[in-house]
Design a protein around this motif. Sequence first.
Motif, PDB file in Angstrom:
ATOM      1  N   LYS A   6      -2.026  -2.090 -17.467  1.00 59.56           N
ATOM      2  CA  LYS A   6      -1.911  -2.662 -16.125  1.00 59.56           C
ATOM      3  C   LYS A   6      -0.513  -3.226 -15.888  1.00 59.56           C
ATOM      4  O   LYS A   6       0.080  -3.073 -14.825  1.00 59.56           O
ATOM      5  N   GLN A  10       2.206  -1.936 -13.136  1.00 58.93           N
ATOM      6  CA  GLN A  10       2.801  -2.811 -12.141  1.00 58.93           C
ATOM      7  C   GLN A  10       4.316  -2.769 -12.211  1.00 58.93           C
ATOM      8  O   GLN A  10       5.008  -2.766 -11.190  1.00 58.93           O
ATOM      9  N   GLY A 214      -1.988  -4.446  -7.372  1.00 58.72           N
ATOM     10  CA  GLY A 214      -2.277  -5.677  -8.111  1.00 58.72           C
ATOM     11  C   GLY A 214      -3.768  -5.853  -8.333  1.00 58.72           C
ATOM     12  O   GLY A 214      -4.595  -5.071  -7.852  1.00 58.72           O
ATOM     13  N   LYS A 215      -4.119  -6.900  -9.055  1.00 59.00           N
ATOM     14  CA  LYS A 215      -5.500  -7.173  -9.401  1.00 59.00           C
ATOM     15  C   LYS A 215      -6.289  -7.643  -8.174  1.00 59.00           C
ATOM     16  O   LYS A 215      -5.812  -8.436  -7.387  1.00 59.00           O
TER      17      LYS A 215
END
Length: 220
Positions: A6, A10, A214-215
């Motif tokens: 992740k 990003q 993004g999360k």
Amino acid sequence: MSMKMKMEEQENLNLIPPTATLEIDKDLTLLPRIKLNLTVHPSTPSSSITNQIDEWKTKRALLDFLQTSHSLPFPLPEEDLQFKRFNKDLKKRKREDPVVYGTLHIWDLSFLSEKNENDVVKWRNGLVEKLNGVELNLQGVRFRLEVDVPECDDFDGMKKNWEEFYAFRNVNRSSRREPDTVVVNGVPSRWFAETRVSSKPSMLVTHTIFSKFGKISKLE
């Protein structure tokens, strides 16, 4: 492993130029563009308009200006510049009303491919300054062009509004909370659909799109 992937994803996203096409998956692509709002007013509010303004002639006049003034490094396709009459009934038109309004889309940003985000915004704002206030001669009557950046494209303006709104909401709290919610309005629901399954929005597709940036803690 998942956390590391992740973070790498990003970081790779941050390296993508602001003018580059972003492939989300095999069926989803985000295309960058510059959009400007255009409004055509009589040169003086007291100007008497006796005939409807032809949208096509307005478009041609502005396209000719863009070409001769070298505002753009390439000819603009006609379909990327759109105008509509502000009020089709001349009897209901007020003297200070605009005559036509429209939008300018610039999809080919290859000439800015070596620029960073600040450079792209600076170029866009420079184009606004160059076009805003330009006089057009349409059907023997002089008009003034008004140009601005849509609110949804003004990131600095939105950021300032968010900060002021949340600072005011939390003025009596010990800690300040940053805005953490994104609301999407006014886009076709089919953009978020699994085209081979249904035309209705899909949670899976929606999550795939926004998780790219993004999360996501919660999705409705």
